[in-house]
Design an enzyme around this catalytic site. Sequence first.
Site, mmCIF file in Angstrom:
data_model
loop_
_atom_site.group_PDB
_atom_site.id
_atom_site.type_symbol
_atom_site.label_atom_id
_atom_site.label_comp_id
_atom_site.label_asym_id
_atom_site.label_seq_id
_atom_site.Cartn_x
_atom_site.Cartn_y
_atom_site.Cartn_z
ATOM 1 N N HIS A 1 0.204 3.474 4.717
ATOM 2 C CA HIS A 1 -0.598 4.148 3.692
ATOM 3 C C HIS A 1 -0.322 5.653 3.710
ATOM 4 O O HIS A 1 -0.186 6.284 2.658
ATOM 5 C CB HIS A 1 -2.090 3.925 3.947
ATOM 6 N N SER B 1 0.806 -1.212 0.000
ATOM 7 C CA SER B 1 0.000 0.000 0.000
ATOM 8 C C SER B 1 0.848 1.274 0.000
ATOM 9 O O SER B 1 0.428 2.291 -0.555
ATOM 10 C CB SER B 1 -0.939 0.003 1.211
#
Length: 396
Positions: free
Chosen positions: A335, A270
Site C-alpha cells: 500500500h 492495493s
Amino acid sequence: MGEHPSPGPAVAACAEAERIEELEPEAEGRPPAASEDFDPGNTGYISTGKFRSLLESHSSNMDPHKREVLLALADSREDGQICYQDFVNLMSNKRSNSFRQAILQGNRRLSSKALLEEKGLSLSQRLIRHVAYETLPREIDRKWYYDSYTCCPPPWFMITVTLLEVAFFLYNGVSLGQFVLQVTHPRYLKNSLVYHPQLRAQAWRYLTYIFMHAGIEHLGLNVVLQLLVGVPLEMVHGATRIGLVYVAGVVAGSLAVSVADMTAPVVGSSGGVYALVSAHLANIVMNWSGMKCQFKLLRMAVALICMSMEFGRAVWLRFYPSAYPPCPHPSFVAHLGGVAVGITLGVVVLRNYEQRLQDQSLWWIFVAMYTVFVLFAIFWNIFAYTLLDLKLPPPP
C-alpha cells in the site's frame, strides 16, 4: 455526445498544413509551412486581424467552445501575430506547451457559462461534464476535454483489470470452498500468481499478485476504489497514462515488500489502487480552488476512510497469527509503495492533461527516481537475502 458542425475552412487549413508538412519535411529552425491564404509570406504566423476576421466569417460553423479557445488565443498575443502551428494544433485536437501557455497567459476570460450551467443536456453529456469537473481544475481544460471526448475507446483498462480480478477471486473461492478470508486457507499460497519471498526469482509474481485477494472484503474495497476513481481518470487521461500509474504502483508495491518486509508474501491490487487514489487526492489538494466538483470535501473524506479501512485491515491481518506458520500473512507495505508512486509519478501524469510528458522536467526526475528504486530493489533481491542470512519461510 453528438458530432459538432464542421469548422469549414479551418479544417481545410489544417488538412492543407498537414499535407504540406508530409510533402516537405520541416527543416531545423524553419517555421512550419502555412496556407497561402492565411500566411502568404510563409512566415509561420497569421495576423490577429485576419485571424479574427476568419473566426467571425465562419463562427456559425464552429463549435462555440472551440471558438472561445481560439479567441482566447488571439487575445493572448500582444505582438499582433498568431503562430499558424498553434492554430493547426487546435483544429486537429493537438496541444503543445507553447499553446497552453498562450492560453493561460491570455488577458481574456472565457465569457460563456460553465459547462455544468448549460441547459438541455442529455444524460451522457451531463456525465461527461461531471467527469471533467471531477478530474480537471481549469475550465478551459474541461471544455477542451468535452469537445474532444468521443468515448472511443471506452475506459477499457480499469474495467478489464477489475473483471479479471473478480473472475480470479470467484475461481479461487470455488476451488478453495472459501470466500471470506481466503488467505487463511492452507492451499491459498500454492497459487502460482501470489508473490512469495522464496519464489521471488519468478519475476511474473511481482505483477500477477494483483489477481489474488485476501478475501471478499479485500476485493470489495479495492474494486470500489478503482472503479470510482480509476474509470473517470481513464476517461480523461486515457488508458496509457492511467495504466502506467497503476502498473508502476503494482510493481513498486511488491518490490517495497521485498525490501522492507522480506519474509512476507503479497496479494491484492492495493499498490495500483493506492497509486491512482493518492495521485487523484493530491491533485485535488494542489488545485483546490480550481476543482469545482460537487461535495469535493465529502468525496475526499469517503476516499480517505475507505483507504484507511483497507490499510487497517491489511495491518491487522499481517500480524494476526498465521494459518500456515512459519510464513506470515500478506504484507501491508505494498500500500505504501503505491502511495509513493501516486504522489510522484501519478501527480505529474494527472496534472499535465493532454501534454507531452516527455517535455516535462519533473516527469523525468520522478522517472529517474522510480528507475533507481527498481534497480536497487532488483539488486537487493539478488544479494541482500544471502548477505543478511535471512531465514525465509519454506516455499508453499
